[in-house]
Enzyme design. Sequence first.
Site, PDB file in Angstrom:
ATOM      1  N   LYS A   8       0.851  -1.179   0.000  1.00 13.68           N
ATOM      2  CA  LYS A   8       0.000   0.000   0.000  1.00 13.68           C
ATOM      3  C   LYS A   8       0.882   1.223   0.000  1.00 13.68           C
ATOM      4  O   LYS A   8       1.863   1.290   0.742  1.00 13.68           O
ATOM      5  CB  LYS A   8      -0.917   0.022   1.228  1.00 13.68           C
ATOM      6  CG  LYS A   8      -1.803   1.259   1.292  1.00 13.68           C
ATOM      7  CD  LYS A   8      -2.707   1.258   2.505  1.00 13.68           C
ATOM      8  CE  LYS A   8      -3.563   2.527   2.530  1.00 13.68           C
ATOM      9  NZ  LYS A   8      -4.487   2.565   3.687  1.00 13.68           N
ATOM     10  N   SER A 188       6.675   6.051  -0.282  1.00 16.15           N
ATOM     11  CA  SER A 188       8.009   5.435  -0.312  1.00 16.15           C
ATOM     12  C   SER A 188       8.480   4.994   1.072  1.00 16.15           C
ATOM     13  O   SER A 188       9.671   4.852   1.308  1.00 16.15           O
ATOM     14  CB  SER A 188       9.043   6.389  -0.931  1.00 16.15           C
ATOM     15  OG  SER A 188       8.668   6.760  -2.243  1.00 16.15           O
ATOM     16  N   ARG A 189       7.522   4.789   1.990  1.00 11.03           N
ATOM     17  CA  ARG A 189       7.826   4.349   3.355  1.00 11.03           C
ATOM     18  C   ARG A 189       8.633   5.371   4.145  1.00 11.03           C
ATOM     19  O   ARG A 189       9.224   5.051   5.168  1.00 11.03           O
ATOM     20  CB  ARG A 189       8.557   2.990   3.351  1.00 11.03           C
ATOM     21  CG  ARG A 189       7.721   1.834   2.785  1.00 11.03           C
ATOM     22  CD  ARG A 189       6.467   1.623   3.622  1.00 11.03           C
ATOM     23  NE  ARG A 189       5.718   0.421   3.251  1.00 11.03           N
ATOM     24  CZ  ARG A 189       4.714   0.398   2.389  1.00 11.03           C
ATOM     25  NH1 ARG A 189       4.352   1.517   1.770  1.00 11.03           N
ATOM     26  NH2 ARG A 189       4.075  -0.711   2.137  1.00 11.03           N
ATOM     27  N   LEU A 190       8.651   6.618   3.676  1.00 10.80           N
ATOM     28  CA  LEU A 190       9.328   7.681   4.409  1.00 10.80           C
ATOM     29  C   LEU A 190       8.298   8.368   5.308  1.00 10.80           C
ATOM     30  O   LEU A 190       7.962   9.542   5.147  1.00 10.80           O
ATOM     31  CB  LEU A 190       9.982   8.676   3.439  1.00 10.80           C
ATOM     32  CG  LEU A 190      11.044   8.063   2.519  1.00 10.80           C
ATOM     33  CD1 LEU A 190      11.618   9.126   1.590  1.00 10.80           C
ATOM     34  CD2 LEU A 190      12.159   7.420   3.345  1.00 10.80           C
TER      35      LEU A 190
END
Length: 213
Positions: A8, A188-190
Amino acid sequence: MNIADLRKSYERAELSEDASAADPLQQFDQWLNEAIAAQVPEPNAMTLATVASNLRPSTRIVLIKAYDARGIVWFTNYDSRKGSELAGNPYASLQFHWVELERVVRIEGLVEKVSDEESDAYFNSRPLDSRIGAWASPQSQVISGRSVLVANAAKFGAQFLLKPPRPPHWGGYRLVPDRWEFWQGRKSRLHDRLRYSKEAPDAPAWRRDRLAP
């Protein structure tokens, strides 16, 4: 489908130091009300984590019933597993996960029982079947079948009729926060993670830090 392939992308919002409240309770109040307004399923549901004397952790879902500068309140059976673990180790952690808003709030601190007056007031506001249920269920204890609960409910219903008193083993807890963390999913999982903490319980101000995701 391979479960490892589930993905996701979090892109709904951001959480910056400039836009967040200096006081974590204000930030929590804002996010909780936004979750309610967004009609997130059970926005008041939170995971409660406790640790037993043998250092084995356990979690369960409970419902927040009140919050203010003193802390976060829920109600339960004092003789339950969580009650027993809190009696031996009064530190706990709470977590809210509002999936649709891509947000998580984590709260840690010392847990104390609320006053008898607070417990009585909330207990008396509950529906009758819930008040009878507090008497009928020996929470976390082994029972032979559902018939035990049904029989207990019938017995206590007949005994107390429309005015069951609050059981002595049932009441409220308050977690007094010394650490909060607000997590906002990002692309981007940041992800954005802001932690609020105090160097001492009586410190007048909260320190706010950004944590790496």
